[in-house]
Design an enzyme around this catalytic site. Sequence first.
Site, PDB file in Angstrom:
ATOM      1  N   SER A   1      -3.039  -7.702   2.981  1.00 23.42           N
ATOM      2  CA  SER A   1      -3.442  -7.512   4.381  1.00 23.42           C
ATOM      3  C   SER A   1      -3.985  -8.803   4.969  1.00 23.42           C
ATOM      4  O   SER A   1      -3.767  -9.098   6.147  1.00 23.42           O
ATOM      5  CB  SER A   1      -4.515  -6.419   4.480  1.00 23.42           C
ATOM      6  OG  SER A   1      -3.998  -5.184   4.075  1.00 23.42           O
TER       7      SER A   1
ATOM      8  N   ARG B   1      -1.622  -6.217  -8.169  1.00 24.34           N
ATOM      9  CA  ARG B   1      -0.510  -7.164  -7.997  1.00 24.34           C
ATOM     10  C   ARG B   1      -0.512  -8.259  -9.045  1.00 24.34           C
ATOM     11  O   ARG B   1       0.528  -8.841  -9.341  1.00 24.34           O
ATOM     12  CB  ARG B   1      -0.590  -7.812  -6.602  1.00 24.34           C
ATOM     13  CG  ARG B   1      -0.339  -6.865  -5.460  1.00 24.34           C
ATOM     14  CD  ARG B   1      -0.880  -7.414  -4.179  1.00 24.34           C
ATOM     15  NE  ARG B   1      -2.326  -7.593  -4.268  1.00 24.34           N
ATOM     16  CZ  ARG B   1      -3.114  -7.913  -3.267  1.00 24.34           C
ATOM     17  NH1 ARG B   1      -2.613  -8.128  -2.079  1.00 24.34           N
ATOM     18  NH2 ARG B   1      -4.415  -8.040  -3.437  1.00 24.34           N
TER      19      ARG B   1
ATOM     20  N   LYS C   1     -15.310  -8.382   4.628  1.00 23.29           N
ATOM     21  CA  LYS C   1     -14.110  -8.852   5.323  1.00 23.29           C
ATOM     22  C   LYS C   1     -14.275  -8.669   6.831  1.00 23.29           C
ATOM     23  O   LYS C   1     -14.792  -7.636   7.269  1.00 23.29           O
ATOM     24  CB  LYS C   1     -12.881  -8.062   4.858  1.00 23.29           C
ATOM     25  CG  LYS C   1     -12.545  -8.266   3.387  1.00 23.29           C
ATOM     26  CD  LYS C   1     -11.335  -7.450   2.976  1.00 23.29           C
ATOM     27  CE  LYS C   1     -10.974  -7.697   1.514  1.00 23.29           C
ATOM     28  NZ  LYS C   1      -9.909  -6.809   1.040  1.00 23.29           N
TER      29      LYS C   1
ATOM     30  N   HIS D   1       0.836  -1.209   0.000  1.00 17.40           N
ATOM     31  CA  HIS D   1       0.000   0.000   0.000  1.00 17.40           C
ATOM     32  C   HIS D   1       0.868   1.256   0.000  1.00 17.40           C
ATOM     33  O   HIS D   1       0.605   2.202  -0.749  1.00 17.40           O
ATOM     34  CB  HIS D   1      -0.884   0.043   1.257  1.00 17.40           C
ATOM     35  CG  HIS D   1      -1.946  -1.009   1.327  1.00 17.40           C
ATOM     36  ND1 HIS D   1      -2.159  -1.777   2.450  1.00 17.40           N
ATOM     37  CD2 HIS D   1      -2.878  -1.411   0.424  1.00 17.40           C
ATOM     38  CE1 HIS D   1      -3.175  -2.598   2.236  1.00 17.40           C
ATOM     39  NE2 HIS D   1      -3.618  -2.412   1.007  1.00 17.40           N
TER      40      HIS D   1
END
Length: 160
Positions: A132, A95, A42, A18
Amino acid sequence: MNRIAVVPGSFDPVTLGHIDVIGRAAGIFDEIHVLVVHNPGKSALLPIAQRVTLIEQSIKDAGLPTNILVTSWSVGLLVDYCVEVEASVIVKGIRSQIDVAYETPMAIVNRNLAGVETVFLLPSPENALVSSSLVRQVAGLGGDVSPYVPSAVAAFLQAG
Ligand code: PNS
């Protein structure tokens, strides 16, 4: 023209990936708003206010430019925030092809909703495997997350 870009995410917690993307965005746009958004899909590790504090500290420690503001948003759509602050661009880190597949529908919806474009930026390869959720899992089981997160986050997770 002052071009404002929003870098949204759960940031639970903020990772080196990040920070990499935020720094790159800060070099392209006039003003960056890092926006912590609750993702109902989440289960959260950290309270929103703690995520904001850790991002602010990590940005400072990384010596990133001063055109970065960190805040949170919990009262509606991401594009509502963009309209409120007159941000014309959303920045997302990519990514892999999996991220492209995940982000593309959101980018199209956000453009259709409010005309806000999404720009995808690539982190450096060493940060391309960091997530994360991986950090939450490793930290939760007592592993060392310091290769993947800013030192402020590693210290906070180790203390907790
Ligand atoms: O870091 P994440 O969890 O991948 O971030 C996803 C996030 C929070 C940016 C995304 O869920 C989001 O934009 N939520 C805000 C709600 C919204 O505007 N939804 C409609 C457009 S996708």
